[in-house]
Scaffold this active site. Structure first.
Site, PDB file in Angstrom:
ATOM      1  N   ARG A  22       2.736  25.146  -8.448  1.00 38.77           N
ATOM      2  CA  ARG A  22       2.104  26.259  -7.738  1.00 38.77           C
ATOM      3  C   ARG A  22       1.257  27.051  -8.729  1.00 38.77           C
ATOM      4  O   ARG A  22       1.708  27.360  -9.830  1.00 38.77           O
ATOM      5  CB  ARG A  22       3.157  27.169  -7.092  1.00 38.77           C
ATOM      6  CG  ARG A  22       3.944  26.491  -5.991  1.00 38.77           C
ATOM      7  CD  ARG A  22       4.974  27.395  -5.335  1.00 38.77           C
ATOM      8  NE  ARG A  22       5.824  26.619  -4.440  1.00 38.77           N
ATOM      9  CZ  ARG A  22       6.896  27.090  -3.827  1.00 38.77           C
ATOM     10  NH1 ARG A  22       7.254  28.350  -4.028  1.00 38.77           N
ATOM     11  NH2 ARG A  22       7.614  26.320  -3.027  1.00 38.77           N
TER      12      ARG A  22
ATOM     13  N   HIS B 112      16.037  23.620   5.658  1.00 49.04           N
ATOM     14  CA  HIS B 112      15.567  23.613   4.265  1.00 49.04           C
ATOM     15  C   HIS B 112      16.650  24.277   3.421  1.00 49.04           C
ATOM     16  O   HIS B 112      17.077  25.394   3.738  1.00 49.04           O
ATOM     17  CB  HIS B 112      14.282  24.426   4.108  1.00 49.04           C
ATOM     18  CG  HIS B 112      13.167  24.048   5.032  1.00 49.04           C
ATOM     19  ND1 HIS B 112      11.981  23.538   4.573  1.00 49.04           N
ATOM     20  CD2 HIS B 112      13.053  24.116   6.377  1.00 49.04           C
ATOM     21  CE1 HIS B 112      11.173  23.330   5.599  1.00 49.04           C
ATOM     22  NE2 HIS B 112      11.797  23.674   6.712  1.00 49.04           N
TER      23      HIS B 112
ATOM     24  N   GLN C  42      12.863  21.494  -8.142  1.00 46.89           N
ATOM     25  CA  GLN C  42      13.833  22.068  -7.216  1.00 46.89           C
ATOM     26  C   GLN C  42      14.983  21.106  -6.951  1.00 46.89           C
ATOM     27  O   GLN C  42      14.787  19.898  -6.909  1.00 46.89           O
ATOM     28  CB  GLN C  42      13.163  22.392  -5.873  1.00 46.89           C
ATOM     29  CG  GLN C  42      12.085  23.451  -5.934  1.00 46.89           C
ATOM     30  CD  GLN C  42      11.452  23.660  -4.570  1.00 46.89           C
ATOM     31  OE1 GLN C  42      11.005  22.722  -3.924  1.00 46.89           O
ATOM     32  NE2 GLN C  42      11.422  24.907  -4.119  1.00 46.89           N
TER      33      GLN C  42
ATOM     34  N   LYS D 160      16.146  32.874   7.318  1.00 47.65           N
ATOM     35  CA  LYS D 160      16.826  32.218   6.200  1.00 47.65           C
ATOM     36  C   LYS D 160      18.020  33.036   5.729  1.00 47.65           C
ATOM     37  O   LYS D 160      18.037  34.264   5.809  1.00 47.65           O
ATOM     38  CB  LYS D 160      15.863  31.981   5.035  1.00 47.65           C
ATOM     39  CG  LYS D 160      15.253  33.233   4.438  1.00 47.65           C
ATOM     40  CD  LYS D 160      14.329  32.904   3.271  1.00 47.65           C
ATOM     41  CE  LYS D 160      13.641  34.157   2.752  1.00 47.65           C
ATOM     42  NZ  LYS D 160      12.801  33.881   1.568  1.00 47.65           N
TER      43      LYS D 160
ATOM     44  N   HIS E 151      16.632  18.573   2.635  1.00 50.04           N
ATOM     45  CA  HIS E 151      16.337  18.892   4.029  1.00 50.04           C
ATOM     46  C   HIS E 151      17.301  18.112   4.909  1.00 50.04           C
ATOM     47  O   HIS E 151      17.467  16.911   4.742  1.00 50.04           O
ATOM     48  CB  HIS E 151      14.884  18.564   4.361  1.00 50.04           C
ATOM     49  CG  HIS E 151      13.928  19.405   3.588  1.00 50.04           C
ATOM     50  ND1 HIS E 151      13.432  19.020   2.357  1.00 50.04           N
ATOM     51  CD2 HIS E 151      13.427  20.645   3.825  1.00 50.04           C
ATOM     52  CE1 HIS E 151      12.653  19.973   1.887  1.00 50.04           C
ATOM     53  NE2 HIS E 151      12.635  20.970   2.761  1.00 50.04           N
TER      54      HIS E 151
ATOM     55  N   ASP F 263      16.169  20.279  -4.167  1.00 46.48           N
ATOM     56  CA  ASP F 263      15.681  20.508  -2.818  1.00 46.48           C
ATOM     57  C   ASP F 263      16.266  19.496  -1.848  1.00 46.48           C
ATOM     58  O   ASP F 263      16.364  18.306  -2.175  1.00 46.48           O
ATOM     59  CB  ASP F 263      14.154  20.387  -2.822  1.00 46.48           C
ATOM     60  CG  ASP F 263      13.512  21.112  -1.661  1.00 46.48           C
ATOM     61  OD1 ASP F 263      14.208  21.873  -0.981  1.00 46.48           O
ATOM     62  OD2 ASP F 263      12.307  20.916  -1.448  1.00 46.48           O
TER      63      ASP F 263
ATOM     64  N   CYS G   8       8.961  19.655   1.418  1.00 46.36           N
ATOM     65  CA  CYS G   8       9.366  19.459   2.815  1.00 46.36           C
ATOM     66  C   CYS G   8       8.458  18.525   3.613  1.00 46.36           C
ATOM     67  O   CYS G   8       8.980  17.662   4.344  1.00 46.36           O
ATOM     68  CB  CYS G   8       9.566  20.797   3.518  1.00 46.36           C
ATOM     69  SG  CYS G   8       8.489  22.126   3.014  1.00 46.36           S
TER      70      CYS G   8
END
Length: 667
Positions: free
Chosen positions: A386, A538, A404, A492, A408, A406, A357
């Site tokens: 991570r 997100h 991901q 979320k 945004h 992912d 992000c």
């Protein structure tokens, strides 16, 4: 003070009873059937012992086994206590610590004596037998309240140092509840419990395994033995659960991943995946599928750096929240002495990104954005790292390096509901494509959070309204709101998938974030000519490719739909006379875009069929001398009995239709 109190029942009726009356007595007054069925009470909405005296006016609901969620919680809590009592009966000197209920059972942590050492799986049958003896004894489970200091002294006198340590940390002057099993054994516990051990079904539990644990989960503390069990209300439920476990073991993605030659894990890259050609075919198909979906939905794909300066992570807030889970490196070559690297205090620190992000905000900030540019949907197949604890890693489901799907979405306030609704509809089509059903949860503001109450009110209502407009905030979709479970910066929506054997997996999310755009100074020029903050949504659907592939392996038990299967068909010969025809058929299949292999080995056809079935190949095309002469194939389909005869051209057409990947561009 009156000696009578008012008890209001769920149907709205009320009765006056003597102060100190128990819910069990009220159940008996209502009728013998309820007296026998009632196992606990809800007092003003809180679960409580059925033998707990009522001291004031209350709203009372009686709990029976039909109230399965509450009944299972009570039963599993009791099984954990009975496990602890059984262990101390069989192994005197063993110290008890804690034993909670879990999603499908219970566990208890013990400190065994030095002479005995850690508990072993082979000791579980004897412990089970002792538990059944305690249940058969129908011992009353009786609550008492103790003074904190008296209880500490009791634990110390009994040699229960772990319990004494925990009790000593409770506030001074607190009264602490304990529960007795008969008059022989007690444990510190808030409760509630059933009225007696005999309320449990002795055939409804099973101890499953022993593992190591640490006192309070800290590796610096004493090592304990943890005994796990599964507990239910009756034997039928237990048997059904054990069958699910057996089926889950057959579907274990680590086992199938090895059998199907999809991937492997090894110590040299602990927490990262080595994808084999077969496994990476699945990855590539999913990646292409998702690209088609996001292209159709108006996303712009980007690629961002793996390593960024720590100051960027400080500004975003991740350095403070996630630093212990980030892989960090100094931006200089450290000097080395006998003790290892010497890093100066003024070194510039860098970090492998744990999430995408902040980098997407930096892309948004390039150039001046107008309100006409919004919504701007930025997508990345972003590789993240991570530093997950060693013990938390689990196959593909929990890794240190992951990618991901992912994205945004930077949007105006007036676009939030429509963007979230569009995402809900996209996620719905994708999950149903894979045969999942799902439920949607709204995770609301946690106790510790950024932002104003007004911001949280707006964000929660926007997500709630979007799901409602999409027609998904209904019991059919398991709609539920989860107080306190949102992220520190945003509420979320969560998608909880249900797989082929009834397990649930939390996968997709969308969050409505006003915090990160503020912290990273993202803005656009509004219609009024002034600067405004965008809202940042997100979102992810797969979550991570690694975990989603692991879920798919178990969901399909390795039997992927033809479009996802690493090998879609194998041409296998019965006799060597058919080799040339098999090669010709293979070439035609390859030319038609089918992932095909040719098996010309000098093995019996039954052996070949069995081997390719274990590899989960969707279709096997068997050819012999007759098929070669007639230009046909005998098709054996995975999971079906017998075979079908058709021409090679018909077989190619059938396989092409099945191998065509779904395309959401026309959805």
């Amino acid at each position: 003070m009156s000696d009578l109190i008012r008890v209001t029942l769920p149907d709205g009726s009320a009765r006056e009873v003597a102060r100190g009356t128990t819910p069990a007595q009220i159940a008996a007054d209502i009728g013998p059937g309820l007296a026998k069925a009632a196992i606990a009470a809800k007092i003003d909405g809180e679960l409580s012992d059925i033998m707990r005296p009522l001291e004031a006016d209350v709203q009372l609901a009686l709990v029976t086994s039909k109230d399965e969620e509450e009944a299972l919680e009570l039963a599993r809590h009791d099984f954990a206590h009975i496990l602890a009592e059984a262990v101390q009966n069989l192994f005197p000197g063993t110290q008890i610590t804690f034993g909670p209920s879990t999603a499908d059972g219970f566990y208890y942590d013990f400190a065994p004596t030095a002479d005995h050492g850690p508990f072993r799986d082979e000791e579980l049958p004897a412990i089970e037998e002792e538990m059944r003896r305690i249940i058969a004894a129908n011992k009353p489970l009786r609550r008492e309240v103790w003074d904190r200091n008296d209880l500490i002294a009791r634990w110390q006198a009994d040699g229960e140092t772990f319990k004494a340590e925990w009790a000593a940390e409770l506030p001074e002057g607190d009264e602490i509840s304990v529960y007795w099993s008969g008059d022989e054994w007690m444990d510190m516990c808030r409760g509630p419990h059933l009225a007696s051990t005999g309320k449990l079904d002795p055939a409804a539990f099973k101890l499953t395994r022993v593992s190591g644990a640490y006192w309070r989960g800290d590796q610096k503390n004493a090592q304990l033995s943890r005994i796990y069990g599964t507990g239910w209300l009756n034997k039928k439920q237990l048997n059904a659960h054990m069958m699910r476990l057996e089926e889950a073991a057959k579907r274990d993605h680590r086992k199938l991943g090895q059998e199907m030659d999809l991937f492997h894990l090894q110590q040299e890259a602990h927490g990262s995946v080595f994808w084999h050609p077969n496994g990476f075919v699945i990855w590539r198909e999913l990646e292409a599928y998702m690209r088609r979906a996001i292209d159709a939905a108006g996303y712009k794909e980007v690629k961002t750096p793996q390593v960024m300066d720590a100051r960027q992570w400080e500004q975003s807030g991740h350095w403070g929240k996630y630093r212990e889970n980030m892989f960090v490196i100094p931006d200089e070559v450290p000097n080395v002495d006998d003790d290892g690297p010497i890093i100066s205090n003024d070194a510039d620190w860098m970090a492998l990104k744990p999430m995408n992000c902040p980098a997407h905000v930096l892309i948004f900030r390039q150039g001046i954005k107008s309100y006409r540019d919004l919504p701007l949907r930025i997508y990345e197949n972003g590789c993240c790292h991570r530093n997950e604890p060693h013990g938390a890693l689990h196959g593909l489901m929990r890794v240190r390096q992951f990618t991901q799907d992912d994205a945004h979405i930077f949007c105006r306030e007036d676009q939030i509901v429509s963007e979230v609704r569009a995402f809900c509809e996209l996620a719905d089509r994708i999950y149903k494509e894979f045969g999942f059903t799902y439920s949607i949860k709204l995770a609301l503001r946690p106790e510790k959070r950024f932002g104003t109450e007004e911001m949280w009110d707006m964000a929660e209502n926007e997500l709630r309204n979007a799901v409602t407009e999409a027609g998904l905030a209904t019991p059919e979709y398991g709609w539920e709101e989860l107080p306190g479970e949102g992220a520190f910066y945003a509420p979320k929506l969560e998608w909880h998938l249900t797989d082929a054997i009834g397990r649930t997996w939390q996968v997709g999310t969308i969050q409505s974030d006003r915090v990160l755009p503020e912290r990273l100074d993202a803005s656009y020029i509004g219609e009024d000519g002034a600067r405004h903050r965008p809202v940042m949504l997100h979102r992810a659907i797969f979550g991570s490719y690694e975990r989603f592939i692991g879920i798919l392996i178990e969901h399909f038990a390795g039997r992927f739909p033809t479009w996802l299967a690493p090998v879609q068909t194998v041409v296998a010969t019965i006799v060597s006379d058919a080799d040339d025809y098999a090669k010709e058929a293979t070439a035609k299949l390859q030319a038609a875009g089918i992932r095909v292999e040719c098996d010309l080995r000098n093995e019996k056809i039954n052996y070949k069929v069995r081997e390719h079935s274990l590899a989960k190949v969707p279709h096997l095309l068997v050819v012999g001398k007759r098929e070669a002469e007639e230009g046909t194939v005998a098709i054996r389909t995975l999971g079906q009995e017998g075979q079908r005869m058709m021409s090679l051209d018909e077989a190619i057409a059938m396989l092409q239709a099945e191998a065509k990947a779904p395309d959401l561009r026309g959805a």
